[in-house]
Design an enzyme around this catalytic site. Structure first.
Site, short mmCIF file in Angstrom:
data_model
loop_
_atom_site.label_atom_id
_atom_site.label_comp_id
_atom_site.label_asym_id
_atom_site.label_seq_id
_atom_site.Cartn_x
_atom_site.Cartn_y
_atom_site.Cartn_z
N GLU A 87 0.57 -1.19 0.44
CA GLU A 87 -0.09 -0.22 -0.18
C GLU A 87 0.77 1.27 -0.09
O GLU A 87 0.22 1.88 0.55
CB GLU A 87 -1.16 -0.43 1.54
CG GLU A 87 -2.11 -1.34 1.17
CD GLU A 87 -3.22 -1.34 1.82
OE1 GLU A 87 -3.48 -0.17 2.26
OE2 GLU A 87 -3.84 -3.08 1.89
N THR A 129 4.99 1.71 -0.68
CA THR A 129 6.70 1.59 -0.37
C THR A 129 7.52 2.72 0.61
O THR A 129 6.13 3.86 -0.16
CB THR A 129 7.68 1.16 -1.30
OG1 THR A 129 8.08 2.53 -1.92
CG2 THR A 129 7.55 0.38 -1.55
N1 CAA Z 1 -5.80 12.16 -3.85
C1 CAA Z 1 -6.53 12.66 -4.78
N2 CAA Z 1 -5.84 12.81 -6.11
C2 CAA Z 1 -3.97 12.41 -6.51
C3 CAA Z 1 -3.88 11.71 -5.13
C4 CAA Z 1 -4.36 12.00 -3.87
N3 CAA Z 1 -3.65 11.05 -3.05
N4 CAA Z 1 -2.41 11.02 -5.50
C5 CAA Z 1 -2.55 12.27 -6.09
N5 CAA Z 1 -3.62 12.70 -7.12
C6 CAA Z 1 -3.98 13.22 -8.26
C7 CAA Z 1 -2.78 14.37 -8.81
O1 CAA Z 1 -3.84 15.36 -8.21
C8 CAA Z 1 -2.97 14.36 -9.74
O2 CAA Z 1 -4.33 14.69 -10.48
P1 CAA Z 1 -4.03 16.16 -11.48
O3 CAA Z 1 -3.18 15.99 -12.99
O4 CAA Z 1 -5.22 16.28 -12.37
O5 CAA Z 1 -3.60 17.39 -11.22
C9 CAA Z 1 -2.95 12.73 -10.54
O6 CAA Z 1 -3.33 12.25 -9.71
C10 CAA Z 1 -1.21 12.25 -10.93
O7 CAA Z 1 -0.89 13.01 -9.85
P2 CAA Z 1 1.16 12.80 -9.98
O8 CAA Z 1 1.20 13.22 -10.97
O9 CAA Z 1 1.33 12.97 -8.42
O10 CAA Z 1 0.97 11.03 -10.02
P3 CAA Z 1 2.41 10.29 -9.64
O11 CAA Z 1 2.35 9.06 -11.74
O12 CAA Z 1 3.83 11.15 -10.58
O13 CAA Z 1 2.21 9.07 -9.01
C11 CAA Z 1 2.66 8.40 -6.12
C12 CAA Z 1 2.18 9.91 -7.33
C13 CAA Z 1 2.42 9.13 -5.64
C14 CAA Z 1 4.14 7.87 -6.34
C15 CAA Z 1 2.08 7.38 -6.68
O14 CAA Z 1 1.66 6.71 -8.12
C16 CAA Z 1 1.70 6.47 -5.73
O15 CAA Z 1 0.89 6.06 -4.73
N6 CAA Z 1 1.76 5.39 -5.62
C17 CAA Z 1 2.38 4.30 -4.72
C18 CAA Z 1 1.12 2.98 -5.07
C19 CAA Z 1 0.82 2.54 -4.48
O16 CAA Z 1 0.55 2.59 -3.36
N7 CAA Z 1 1.14 0.75 -4.55
C20 CAA Z 1 0.15 -0.47 -3.98
C21 CAA Z 1 -0.72 -0.85 -4.09
S1 CAA Z 1 -1.22 -1.96 -2.27
C22 CAA Z 1 -1.09 -3.34 -2.82
O17 CAA Z 1 -2.03 -3.10 -4.64
C23 CAA Z 1 -1.66 -4.17 -1.86
C24 CAA Z 1 -3.31 -4.51 -2.15
O18 CAA Z 1 -3.68 -5.65 -2.48
C25 CAA Z 1 -4.13 -3.91 -0.90
#
Ligand code: CAA
Length: 382
Positions: A365, A367
């Site tokens: 969820e 890293t």
């Molecule tokens: N809430 C609302 N909107 C959000 C947001 C949030 N927390 N985070 C990003 N956004 C929006 C941004 O505002 C942006 O929107 P606009 O273009 O309209 O401004 C859009 O999303 C894109 O955001 P970023 O440019 O920041 O996106 P990014 O590609 O740079 O990624 C990141 C950002 C934080 C690295 C994200 O990719 C991330 O959180 N990665 C980790 C994902 C993760 O947690 N993976 C594990 C999954 S868990 C799992 O799979 C296990 C299970 O079974 C439960």
């Protein structure tokens, strides 16, 4: 420390007793089989349904218990004191079902949420073999057909609750050229034609939580099973993860507390050189550090849960909570093993299992490295 309502205290005490009697005794058995223990899981699932806990987080109008984000965290936190795996199972289930609650159409809510409240299991499908942290880099693709339905191809990896879930909330590209804005979310039932669920992964810890790969071969999904508008999927997933990261904090706190209780009892009983080991500063100071971390975790969990319960944005607070609580939980479990010495290294005393479970909290969820990007990005932009 946090002032719960009378009803929340009642739920906390009920879940605490349930955990002591029904959850804690089976946690070891789920770990021992290495691969996922379906037989024990089925017993736990039936008991969670019986107590009404599966849908406690859902509004009453959909058959749920009407609990808010604080109540949900009380449940996750108490269950984690008996089994981090089962707490993770609830977290992943709720994370996926809440996507429908928060972004689904009224029709979807009426169709799926009563099923979730009755105990059907949901899973969140974002991660792929080649994209976990780079969530916008997923390759699964859902192509829109003339009749409005979609054809889904691709696959997912490390999906919590896969193999036991009835419904998967799958993120797929609907516009492969639009980056984060080209992702949509779909509900895929476990028996969808073209869905293959892989074998249970052998994992270091959290063995009571099912994890498999999924593969999609021309799965047809009706338009009515797309959650939210086309292209909104990335944001839907990020919002869901903001909530789920509070659960990871809650699990870290519960697991840490359990490990500390075992170490405390041991430090009281075990004597060396004629004194209980707690009388030595080298041991006592470990408890000071552990207690301070536990207290900080507790404050952060309820503060962040309260933000969510009040509908306030909590991205940075949840990321900070998950970042620090997962690290502290791992450190606490490590120190508890040290207090128990050789016994801590033995499976008999349980803390080695907690250490293995704790490690996942720094990975799943989001890293710790991704969370540092989220927190530093927000702080430095102010
Ligand atoms: N809430 C609302 N909107 C959000 C947001 C949030 N927390 N985070 C990003 N956004 C929006 C941004 O505002 C942006 O929107 P606009 O273009 O309209 O401004 C859009 O999303 C894109 O955001 P970023 O440019 O920041 O996106 P990014 O590609 O740079 O990624 C990141 C950002 C934080 C690295 C994200 O990719 C991330 O959180 N990665 C980790 C994902 C993760 O947690 N993976 C594990 C999954 S868990 C799992 O799979 C296990 C299970 O079974 C439960």
């Amino acid at each position: 420390m946090y002032k719960f309502t009378e009803e929340q205290i009642m739920i906390r005490d009920m879940v605490r007793e349930f955990t002591k009697n029904e959850i804690e005794p089976i946690d070891k058995a789920m770990d021992e089989t290495l691969s996922f223990n379906m037989e024990v899981y089925e017993q736990v699932h039936a008991k969670l349904i019986e107590t009404g806990l599966m849908g406690i987080h859902l509004p009453e109008q959909y058959g749920g218990g009407g609990g808010d984000a604080i109540t949900s965290q009380i449940v996750v936190n108490e269950i984690a004191k008996g089994s981090a795996s089962i707490a993770l199972y609830l977290d992943a289930n709720w994370l996926a079902a809440d996507m429908i609650l928060e972004h689904g159409s009224e029709e979807q809510k009426q169709k799926y949420l009563p099923l979730a409240a009755q105990g059907k299991v949901f899973a969140f499908g974002l991660t792929e073999a080649s994209a976990g942290s780079d969530a916008a880099g997923i390759r699964s693709v859902a192509v829109k057909q003339e009749d409005g339905s979609y054809i889904l191809n691709g696959g997912k990896a490390w999906i919590t609750n896969s193999g036991v879930a009835d419904y998967y909330l799958i993120m797929a590209k609907t516009d492969p050229n639009a980056g984060a804005k080209g992702i949509s979310v779909f509900i895929v039932p476990k028996d969808a034609e073209g869905l293959t669920i892989g074998k249970f992964e052998h994992k270091m810890g959290m063995r009571g939580s099912a994890t498999c790969e999924l593969s999609f071969d021309n799965i047809r999904i009706p338009e009515s099973d797309r959650v939210g508008r086309e292209g909104l999927g990335f944001k839907v997933a990020m919002i869901a993860l903001d909530g789920a990261r509070i659960s990871i904090g809650s699990i870290a706190h519960g697991l840490s507390q359990h490990a500390m209780e075992i170490a405390k009892a041991y430090a009281n009983e075990r004597t060396t050189f004629g004194k209980p080991i707690k009388a030595y500063q080298g041991v006592a100071f470990k408890f000071a550090d552990m207690y301070a971390k536990l207290r900080a975790m507790e404050l952060m969990v309820w503060e962040t849960a309260e933000l969510k319960a009040n509908g306030k944005k909590h991205t940075v607070e949840a990321a900070s909570l998950k970042l620090m609580s997962s690290l502290w939980c791992k450190e606490i479990c490590d120190e508890c093993i040290q207090v128990l010495g050789g016994n801590g290294y033995s499976a008999e005393f349980n803390v080695e299992r907690f250490y293995r479970d704790a490690k996942l909290l720094e990975i799943g969820e989001g890293t710790s490295e991704i969370l540092r990007m989220v927190v530093s990005g927000a702080y430095l932009a102010q």
